[in-house]
Design an enzyme around this catalytic site. Structure first.
Site, PDB file in Angstrom:
ATOM      1  N   ASP A 167       0.843  -1.197   0.000  1.00 37.71           N
ATOM      2  CA  ASP A 167       0.000   0.000   0.000  1.00 37.71           C
ATOM      3  C   ASP A 167       0.881   1.252   0.000  1.00 37.71           C
ATOM      4  O   ASP A 167       1.912   1.306   0.672  1.00 37.71           O
ATOM      5  CB  ASP A 167      -0.890  -0.048   1.239  1.00 37.71           C
TER       6      ASP A 167
ATOM      7  N   THR B  88      -1.999  -4.351   7.691  1.00 37.56           N
ATOM      8  CA  THR B  88      -1.448  -3.211   8.426  1.00 37.56           C
ATOM      9  C   THR B  88      -2.529  -2.338   9.046  1.00 37.56           C
ATOM     10  O   THR B  88      -2.214  -1.288   9.617  1.00 37.56           O
ATOM     11  CB  THR B  88      -0.583  -2.346   7.495  1.00 37.56           C
TER      12      THR B  88
ATOM     13  N   LYS C  43     -12.058 -14.710   1.512  1.00 37.97           N
ATOM     14  CA  LYS C  43     -12.746 -14.018   0.428  1.00 37.97           C
ATOM     15  C   LYS C  43     -11.849 -12.941  -0.198  1.00 37.97           C
ATOM     16  O   LYS C  43     -11.145 -12.227   0.505  1.00 37.97           O
ATOM     17  CB  LYS C  43     -14.044 -13.383   0.929  1.00 37.97           C
TER      18      LYS C  43
ATOM     19  N   MET D 289      -5.278  -6.172   0.163  1.00 32.99           N
ATOM     20  CA  MET D 289      -5.262  -7.629   0.323  1.00 32.99           C
ATOM     21  C   MET D 289      -6.332  -8.292  -0.532  1.00 32.99           C
ATOM     22  O   MET D 289      -6.107  -9.371  -1.104  1.00 32.99           O
ATOM     23  CB  MET D 289      -5.440  -7.999   1.796  1.00 32.99           C
TER      24      MET D 289
END
Length: 388
Positions: A52, A140, A153, A119
């Site tokens: 990120d 994070t 998922k 993610m």
């Protein structure tokens, strides 16, 4: 004879994945991040890492020092986060970069470092690339630690709908390092606390009690244990939330059973969250949904006035919204209808029974929903906490 032939194939594939608490994950003396997928055959390790953008600014130097220290040949792809960027185009850009880098799929898992959005994107891409590429997650954010980082998922938004495209894909390993929360904004800590509160309200009265007594403290301390009381509370809250979530997920990973208690707070919120972008956070939309569901439960006599008041008070203590102008009858009726389509034609709406228990209903009517909206607004005005 050939026209009457029929073959039936039945197969199963076991799912094994680990969620591990790991303090100081980028400490050069730790090898948790590299152990997954590395058989130790003497070859130099290689890793493709997605991080990120905000996390890279804060921890990018530590990550690169870690990889260099362990002589890892690597490529780092920095991506912007945020629900509005959770789109299939980002998935395709990642896959293109990954394909150019080239990996040994059996021993070089992709590493993703970031919040739930990143993610989800990488998880979807990894599940598609070569029909399944192993990946390791390092969440994070608090939402990542207790929710997005522990399930299977993946998904991106599509055509105005939240997570309309997605798969079920388990990360090989998820490393939970609460240290990342120290640099998270207070609002994002509150955002994650909504998912923890969900577990307490729907299945764990003891967890709700911890939040009621210590929620404001762990919020103030960012789960860093700056006091003895805060340290004990932070540990207990995280352990209970993660354990509770995994207990619910394990027997129903693929959601073959559509009555899922962890859908509490996720009946109306997907539609409201999409309407509230980019200002509304996921946990805020979930909390608004939980507040409405609490009002529905109170209207049905499933909760008494004291319990209802306690729920709204804890939400406010955790810095979460209990009302939004988006909670109109029109929006919420449409949201419920959209959920019915996702849940095979039934509402399957989890409602709290007191605090720590739940049941599912399929008969919420429009007039009942309107009454619950009015009660939610009335309860929220007492705390005067609102989200636009």
């Amino acid at each position: 004879m050939a026209g009457n032939s029929s073959w039936h194939v039945k197969a199963s594939q076991p799912v094994h994945y680990e969620v591990r608490l790991c303090h100081r994950v980028f400490d050069v003396d730790r090898t948790d991040l590299l152990d997954a997928g590395c058989p130790g055959d003497g070859r130099a390790p290689r890793r493709f890492v997605v991080v990120d953008e905000a996390v890279d600014r804060l921890y990018g130097a530590d990550l690169r020092q870690y990889l260099d220290h362990h002589h890892v040949t690597h490529e780092i792809m920095v991506v912007k986060s945020g629900e509005v960027r959770k789109e299939i185009d980002v998935v395709l850009r990642f896959v293109e970069r990954l394909d150019h880098f080239g990996i040994d799929r059996r021993r070089e898992p992709v590493i993703v470092v970031g919040g739930g959005v990143v993610m989800d994107i990488v998880g979807l891409a990894a599940s598609l690339y070569r029909r399944g590429t192993p990946f390791v997650r390092v969440p994070t954010t608090l939402v990542g630690l207790v929710d997005a980082g522990v399930g299977v998922k993946t998904g991106v938004n599509f055509n105005g709908h939240k997570n309309q495209l997605g798969t079920y894909a388990a990360a090989k390993l998820t490393l939970l390092d609460p240290g990342f929360l120290s640099t998270l904004s207070r609002r994002h800590i509150s955002n994650g606390l909504a998912e923890i509160l969900k577990v307490g309200l729907i299945k764990d009265e003891a967890l709700f009690g911890l939040l009621e007594r210590h929620g404001r403290l762990v919020l103030d301390e960012h789960f860093q244990g700056l006091s003895a009381e805060g340290d004990s509370a932070a540990t207990a809250i995280l352990q209970a939330a993660i354990s509770g979530m995994l207990e619910e997920l394990e027997p129903n990973l693929w959601e073959e059973t559509l009555e899922r208690s962890m859908d509490y707070g996720h009946t109306f919120s997907p539609s409201v969250e999409m309407l509230g972008l980019p200002s509304m956070l996921h946990g805020e939309a979930v909390c608004l949904d939980m507040a409405l569901s609490t009002a529905l439960a109170y209207g049905r006599g499933l909760m008494d006035e004291d319990e209802c008041g306690r729920v709204f008070a804890v939400m406010s203590d955790l810095g979460l919204p209990t009302w939004s102008p988006l909670h109109t009858p029109e929006v919420l009726m449409q949201a419920l209808h959209a959920t019915v389509r996702r849940r095979d034609g039934q509402q399957r709406l989890p409602l709290p029974v007191g605090i720590g228990k739940n049941l599912f209903v399929n008969d919420v009517r429009d007039e009942e929903l309107v009454s619950a909206i009015e009660l939610q607004r009335e309860m929220a005005l007492r705390g005067s906490l609102e989200v636009a």
